[in-house]
Design a protein around this motif. Structure first.
Motif, PDB file in Angstrom:
ATOM      1  N   GLU A  60       0.791 -20.912   8.159  1.00  0.00           N
ATOM      2  CA  GLU A  60       1.201 -21.703   6.997  1.00  0.00           C
ATOM      3  C   GLU A  60       1.899 -20.866   5.936  1.00  0.00           C
ATOM      4  OE1 GLU A  60      -2.239 -23.713   5.501  1.00  0.00           O
ATOM      5  OE2 GLU A  60      -2.250 -25.158   7.146  1.00  0.00           O
ATOM      6  N   ASN A  61       1.451 -19.607   5.764  1.00  0.00           N
ATOM      7  CA  ASN A  61       2.011 -18.769   4.705  1.00  0.00           C
ATOM      8  C   ASN A  61       1.599 -17.308   4.931  1.00  0.00           C
ATOM      9  OD1 ASN A  61      -0.730 -18.580   3.746  1.00  0.00           O
ATOM     10  ND2 ASN A  61      -0.406 -20.504   2.650  1.00  0.00           N
ATOM     11  N   GLN A  62       2.077 -16.420   4.083  1.00  0.00           N
ATOM     12  CA  GLN A  62       1.782 -14.999   4.216  1.00  0.00           C
ATOM     13  C   GLN A  62       0.298 -14.710   3.998  1.00  0.00           C
ATOM     14  OE1 GLN A  62       3.898 -12.523   5.323  1.00  0.00           O
ATOM     15  NE2 GLN A  62       1.989 -11.364   5.422  1.00  0.00           N
ATOM     16  N   GLU A  63      -0.343 -15.444   3.111  1.00  0.00           N
ATOM     17  CA  GLU A  63      -1.771 -15.234   2.867  1.00  0.00           C
ATOM     18  C   GLU A  63      -2.587 -15.477   4.136  1.00  0.00           C
ATOM     19  OE1 GLU A  63       0.407 -15.609  -0.723  1.00  0.00           O
ATOM     20  OE2 GLU A  63       0.224 -17.161   0.806  1.00  0.00           O
ATOM     21  N   ALA A  64      -2.225 -16.502   4.905  1.00  0.00           N
ATOM     22  CA  ALA A  64      -2.928 -16.771   6.163  1.00  0.00           C
ATOM     23  C   ALA A  64      -2.724 -15.629   7.155  1.00  0.00           C
ATOM     24  CB  ALA A  64      -2.457 -18.100   6.762  1.00  0.00           C
ATOM     25  N   ILE A  65      -1.517 -15.076   7.198  1.00  0.00           N
ATOM     26  CA  ILE A  65      -1.247 -13.925   8.081  1.00  0.00           C
ATOM     27  C   ILE A  65      -2.075 -12.729   7.632  1.00  0.00           C
ATOM     28  CG2 ILE A  65       0.500 -12.259   8.828  1.00  0.00           C
ATOM     29  CD1 ILE A  65       2.559 -14.558   8.640  1.00  0.00           C
ATOM     30  N   ASP A  66      -2.116 -12.494   6.327  1.00  0.00           N
ATOM     31  CA  ASP A  66      -2.890 -11.365   5.807  1.00  0.00           C
ATOM     32  C   ASP A  66      -4.371 -11.507   6.147  1.00  0.00           C
ATOM     33  OD1 ASP A  66      -0.537 -10.334   4.771  1.00  0.00           O
ATOM     34  OD2 ASP A  66      -0.934 -11.043   2.729  1.00  0.00           O
ATOM     35  N   MET A  67      -4.908 -12.727   6.041  1.00  0.00           N
ATOM     36  CA  MET A  67      -6.312 -12.961   6.408  1.00  0.00           C
ATOM     37  C   MET A  67      -6.533 -12.707   7.897  1.00  0.00           C
ATOM     38  SD  MET A  67      -7.248 -16.284   4.006  1.00  0.00           S
ATOM     39  CE  MET A  67      -8.394 -16.857   5.213  1.00  0.00           C
ATOM     40  N   HIS A  68      -5.574 -13.129   8.716  1.00  0.00           N
ATOM     41  CA  HIS A  68      -5.653 -12.880  10.161  1.00  0.00           C
ATOM     42  C   HIS A  68      -5.644 -11.373  10.439  1.00  0.00           C
ATOM     43  CE1 HIS A  68      -4.844 -12.923  14.421  1.00  0.00           C
ATOM     44  NE2 HIS A  68      -3.651 -12.379  14.227  1.00  0.00           N
ATOM     45  N   HIS A  69      -4.768 -10.652   9.767  1.00  0.00           N
ATOM     46  CA  HIS A  69      -4.687  -9.201   9.980  1.00  0.00           C
ATOM     47  C   HIS A  69      -5.961  -8.487   9.556  1.00  0.00           C
ATOM     48  CE1 HIS A  69      -0.019  -9.218  10.100  1.00  0.00           C
ATOM     49  NE2 HIS A  69      -0.547  -9.519  11.262  1.00  0.00           N
ATOM     50  N   ALA A  70      -6.704  -9.074   8.633  1.00  0.00           N
ATOM     51  CA  ALA A  70      -7.965  -8.483   8.174  1.00  0.00           C
ATOM     52  C   ALA A  70      -9.167  -8.961   8.994  1.00  0.00           C
ATOM     53  CB  ALA A  70      -8.185  -8.820   6.698  1.00  0.00           C
ATOM     54  N   SER A  71      -8.940  -9.848   9.950  1.00  0.00           N
ATOM     55  CA  SER A  71     -10.038 -10.437  10.726  1.00  0.00           C
ATOM     56  C   SER A  71     -10.464  -9.518  11.875  1.00  0.00           C
ATOM     57  CB  SER A  71      -9.605 -11.788  11.300  1.00  0.00           C
ATOM     58  OG  SER A  71      -8.736 -11.604  12.402  1.00  0.00           O
ATOM     59  N   PRO A  72     -11.658  -9.740  12.418  1.00  0.00           N
ATOM     60  CA  PRO A  72     -12.137  -8.958  13.567  1.00  0.00           C
ATOM     61  C   PRO A  72     -11.251  -9.118  14.807  1.00  0.00           C
ATOM     62  CG  PRO A  72     -13.945 -10.212  12.594  1.00  0.00           C
ATOM     63  CD  PRO A  72     -12.683 -10.659  11.918  1.00  0.00           C
ATOM     64  N   MET A  73     -10.513 -10.214  14.913  1.00  0.00           N
ATOM     65  CA  MET A  73      -9.644 -10.428  16.079  1.00  0.00           C
ATOM     66  C   MET A  73      -8.553  -9.359  16.179  1.00  0.00           C
ATOM     67  SD  MET A  73     -11.180 -13.517  15.759  1.00  0.00           S
ATOM     68  CE  MET A  73     -10.414 -14.386  14.455  1.00  0.00           C
ATOM     69  N   MET A  74      -8.108  -8.850  15.038  1.00  0.00           N
ATOM     70  CA  MET A  74      -7.054  -7.827  15.092  1.00  0.00           C
ATOM     71  C   MET A  74      -7.535  -6.568  15.803  1.00  0.00           C
ATOM     72  SD  MET A  74      -4.155  -8.869  14.236  1.00  0.00           S
ATOM     73  CE  MET A  74      -3.398  -7.282  14.445  1.00  0.00           C
ATOM     74  N   ASN A  75      -8.792  -6.206  15.601  1.00  0.00           N
ATOM     75  CA  ASN A  75      -9.341  -5.046  16.302  1.00  0.00           C
ATOM     76  C   ASN A  75      -9.342  -5.284  17.813  1.00  0.00           C
ATOM     77  OD1 ASN A  75     -10.494  -2.456  16.380  1.00  0.00           O
ATOM     78  ND2 ASN A  75     -12.549  -3.315  16.505  1.00  0.00           N
ATOM     79  N   THR A  76      -9.720  -6.488  18.217  1.00  0.00           N
ATOM     80  CA  THR A  76      -9.707  -6.855  19.640  1.00  0.00           C
ATOM     81  C   THR A  76      -8.295  -6.784  20.191  1.00  0.00           C
ATOM     82  OG1 THR A  76     -11.620  -8.303  19.346  1.00  0.00           O
ATOM     83  CG2 THR A  76     -10.237  -8.703  21.284  1.00  0.00           C
ATOM     84  N   ILE A  77      -7.348  -7.357  19.460  1.00  0.00           N
ATOM     85  CA  ILE A  77      -5.950  -7.362  19.904  1.00  0.00           C
ATOM     86  C   ILE A  77      -5.436  -5.928  20.069  1.00  0.00           C
ATOM     87  CG2 ILE A  77      -3.581  -7.964  19.250  1.00  0.00           C
ATOM     88  CD1 ILE A  77      -4.838 -10.407  17.759  1.00  0.00           C
TER      89      ILE A  77
END
Length: 109
Positions: A60-77
């Motif tokens: 939806e926006n950059q804030e949503a991307i930033d939250m995704h990048h800070a999520s535990p899923m990024m470590n998995t990826i």
């Protein structure tokens, strides 16, 4: 306005497809799709390149991307990208609202 990121994952042999399969089978893809602001998260295989997988990732926006990048899923990826030794090419697009009338005549729904 949405932000769409096309990520081309390239590896040797079937590494990119194995990565996408593990992302899906592990539940990581489903978890990302449930994140606030995620609009789309889908993998595709180009017909003319067996070593590449395309991820279309839309938010939806950059804030949503930033939250995704800070999520535990990024470590998995990131761990899976290393596991499969993948390299990436990234394209980023910001969408306009709607489709212009001049383009609609070319679209069959």
């Amino acid at each position: 306005m949405a932000i769409t990121v096309n990520i081309y994952y390239k590896g040797t042999g079937s590494a990119a497809k194995q990565f996408a399969r593990e992302m899906t089978e592990s539940g990581t893809v489903d978890a990302i799709r449930k994140e606030t602001g995620n609009l789309r998260y889908e993998y595709f295989s180009p017909l003319d390149d067996e070593e590449t997988v395309l991820l279309i990732d839309s938010w939806e926006n950059q804030e949503a991307i930033d939250m995704h990048h800070a999520s535990p899923m990024m470590n998995t990826i990131m761990k899976l990208r290393e596991k499969y030794n993948l390299h990436m090419k990234v394209e980023r697009y910001v969408s306009e609202d709607g489709i212009p009338d001049s383009d609609k005549k070319f679209i069959k729904e």
